[in-house]
Write an enzyme that holds these catalytic residues in place. Structure first.
Site, mmCIF file in Angstrom:
data_model
loop_
_atom_site.group_PDB
_atom_site.id
_atom_site.type_symbol
_atom_site.label_atom_id
_atom_site.label_comp_id
_atom_site.label_asym_id
_atom_site.label_seq_id
_atom_site.Cartn_x
_atom_site.Cartn_y
_atom_site.Cartn_z
ATOM 1 N N TRP A 179 2.111 1.667 -2.752
ATOM 2 C CA TRP A 179 0.701 1.959 -2.956
ATOM 3 C C TRP A 179 -0.139 1.181 -1.981
ATOM 4 C CZ3 TRP A 179 -1.396 5.911 -4.638
ATOM 5 C CH2 TRP A 179 -1.072 6.520 -5.851
ATOM 6 N N HIS A 194 -2.847 -2.936 3.099
ATOM 7 C CA HIS A 194 -1.938 -4.066 3.310
ATOM 8 C C HIS A 194 -1.554 -4.214 4.775
ATOM 9 C CE1 HIS A 194 -1.344 -5.592 -0.694
ATOM 10 N NE2 HIS A 194 -1.197 -4.369 -1.165
ATOM 11 N N ASP A 218 5.771 -4.471 -2.594
ATOM 12 C CA ASP A 218 5.594 -3.188 -3.289
ATOM 13 C C ASP A 218 6.880 -2.371 -3.281
ATOM 14 O OD1 ASP A 218 3.054 -3.297 -4.310
ATOM 15 O OD2 ASP A 218 2.095 -2.305 -2.600
ATOM 16 N N ARG A 250 9.196 -4.046 -6.184
ATOM 17 C CA ARG A 250 8.701 -4.452 -7.502
ATOM 18 C C ARG A 250 9.310 -3.663 -8.660
ATOM 19 N NH1 ARG A 250 2.333 -2.866 -7.436
ATOM 20 N NH2 ARG A 250 2.363 -3.962 -9.419
ATOM 21 N N HIS A 283 1.186 -9.436 -8.582
ATOM 22 C CA HIS A 283 0.306 -8.605 -7.758
ATOM 23 C C HIS A 283 -1.155 -8.630 -8.217
ATOM 24 C CE1 HIS A 283 3.471 -6.337 -5.418
ATOM 25 N NE2 HIS A 283 4.201 -6.922 -6.348
ATOM 26 N N HIS A 342 1.431 -10.059 1.598
ATOM 27 C CA HIS A 342 1.051 -8.991 0.681
ATOM 28 C C HIS A 342 -0.028 -9.435 -0.321
ATOM 29 C CE1 HIS A 342 1.815 -5.203 -1.473
ATOM 30 N NE2 HIS A 342 1.593 -5.899 -2.574
ATOM 31 N N ASP A 350 -3.761 -8.109 -2.075
ATOM 32 C CA ASP A 350 -3.994 -7.849 -3.499
ATOM 33 C C ASP A 350 -5.142 -8.679 -4.079
ATOM 34 O OD1 ASP A 350 -2.074 -5.870 -3.724
ATOM 35 O OD2 ASP A 350 -0.520 -7.218 -4.492
ATOM 36 N N HIS A 406 -7.457 -5.468 -8.708
ATOM 37 C CA HIS A 406 -6.291 -6.328 -8.947
ATOM 38 C C HIS A 406 -6.721 -7.621 -9.636
ATOM 39 C CE1 HIS A 406 -2.708 -4.568 -6.771
ATOM 40 N NE2 HIS A 406 -3.662 -3.699 -6.513
ATOM 41 N N HIS A 442 -7.818 3.041 -10.134
ATOM 42 C CA HIS A 442 -7.041 2.046 -9.395
ATOM 43 C C HIS A 442 -6.561 2.611 -8.048
ATOM 44 C CE1 HIS A 442 -4.762 -1.758 -9.238
ATOM 45 N NE2 HIS A 442 -3.918 -1.051 -8.497
ATOM 46 N N ASP A 450 -7.130 1.265 -4.351
ATOM 47 C CA ASP A 450 -5.951 0.831 -3.583
ATOM 48 C C ASP A 450 -5.806 1.648 -2.306
ATOM 49 O OD1 ASP A 450 -4.737 -1.287 -4.817
ATOM 50 O OD2 ASP A 450 -3.062 -0.150 -5.646
#
Ligand SMILES: *[C@@H]1O[C@H](CO)[C@@H](O)[C@H](O)[C@H]1NC(C)=O
Ligand SMILES: *[C@@H]1O[C@H](CO)[C@@H](O)[C@H](O)[C@H]1NC(C)=O
Ligand SMILES: *[C@@H]1O[C@H](CO)[C@@H](O)[C@H](O)[C@H]1NC(C)=O
Length: 297
Positions: free
Chosen positions: A17, A22, A58, A61, A73, A130, A134, A140, A163, A167
């Protein structure tokens, strides 16, 4: 033993995502690395593209053996937007699971820790790359509707959740070139944001003495946007691809700029007192372990 990395390579791409954001944060940071930092980063990442390395957390996870990383995260502020926002670390970051604030502190320490094997330090560097992204994403830092995951909206005619809008969808619409060349889109966006940072921002000061405190401050900035914009009005079921999107772009650009600038200064500080010669000497002594290969995802 060698099957593990192969199996992981076939996991669905949908795990990643928010890849554009990122990647951009990582590239933007790399534009302010010192030559020394660039060398050490390349060494610990085995030459992997830094924006790809930033996606590692990601990708892993939802693998059961990495379940313990899932809570890292985010920090789920149990505040009451839009009337009252704010993070309380005791309330919002469970000691047993950790959260993005404690994870930044933990992995910052580990990248620089000479008693850890190099592959673990490389993995921790990937987590740091990362989590800087986040911790700068408003949703987040919010517990409401599981960070907006359970908040149904529409974006340019497609049903989705709030979300994902924050994101992925806003960033992709603003700076993506479609999905074919995400790295190029991220690189171009990073160059643009780097120029803006150089024009109007003083160099970033780092507070390495208390990483958790810095990270908590940044989470607080992101969380403040939840009240001032993200959940300021009821947007259930509304199409957010128009006016809402226009208002969100400056917020996302502000957060991505800050994340990249702060990350660049942070990684420079981590590596300041570490010598490449020492790392190379450790590598000679290191025994290969199957886990080493997972980090190359
Ligand atoms: C933070 O949360 C803890 C635990 O819920 C509570 O005891 C404390 O009073 C809170 N602190 C503030 C400043 O609200
Ligand atoms: C720090 O990271 C390591 C490696 O991922 C993990 O095993 C450990 O539980 C973490 N510690 C904390 C306090 O989060
Ligand atoms: C470095 O890692 C070792 C092994 O996990 C740990 O015992 C030590 O406390 C760490 N050092 C610091 C400064 O945290």
């Amino acid at each position: 033993m060698l099957l593990l990395p192969l199996l992981l390579a076939f996991l669905p791409q949908t795990l990643a995502w928010g890849a554009l954001g990122h990647r951009t944060v990582a590239y933007l940071a790399s534009l302010s690395f010192t030559p020394h930092t660039t060398r050490l980063t390349n060494f610990l990442l085995h030459g992997q593209d830094i924006s790809e390395a930033a996606l590692f957390p990601d990708k892993i996870r939802y693998i059961p053996s990495f379940a313990y990383t899932r809570a890292w995260h985010y920090i789920d502020a149990a505040d009451s937007p839009p009337h009252q926002c704010g993070i309380n670390i005791t309330r919002d970051c469970a000691v047993e699971t950790g959260c993005v604030v404690s994870a930044i502190a933990n992995h910052t320490e580990r990248v620089g820790n000479d008693s850890l094997p190099l592959w673990q330090r490389g993995q921790s560097l990937r987590f740091v790359l990362h989590f800087f992204g986040d911790v700068h994403q408003p949703l987040h830092t919010e517990a409401e509707d599981r960070g907006g995951n359970e908040y149904a909206v529409v974006f340019d005619g497609r049903a989705t959740n709030l979300h994902s809008v924050w994101d992925t969808l806003i960033a992709n619409k603003h700076a993506g070139l479609g999905h074919d060349d995400e790295e190029l889109a991220a690189w171009n966006w990073a160059l643009w944001l780097h120029a803006l940072n150089q024009a109007d921002q003083p160099p970033e000061r780092v507070c390495m003495r208390d990483p958790a405190k810095c990270a908590l401050g940044w989470a607080g900035e992101a969380n403040a946007y939840v009240c001032s914009y993200v959940l300021a009005h009821d947007v259930h079921g509304r199409d957010l691809g128009g006016e809402y999107y226009e208002g969100a772009v400056p917020i996302i650009e502000d957060m991505v700029r800050k994340a990249g600038r702060r990350l660049g200064a942070w990684v420079n500080a981590i590596f300041e007192d570490i010598s490449l010669a020492n790392l190379e000497a450790m590598k000679v002594l290191e025994t290969p372990s199957p886990e080493m290969f997972v980090q190359e995802l």
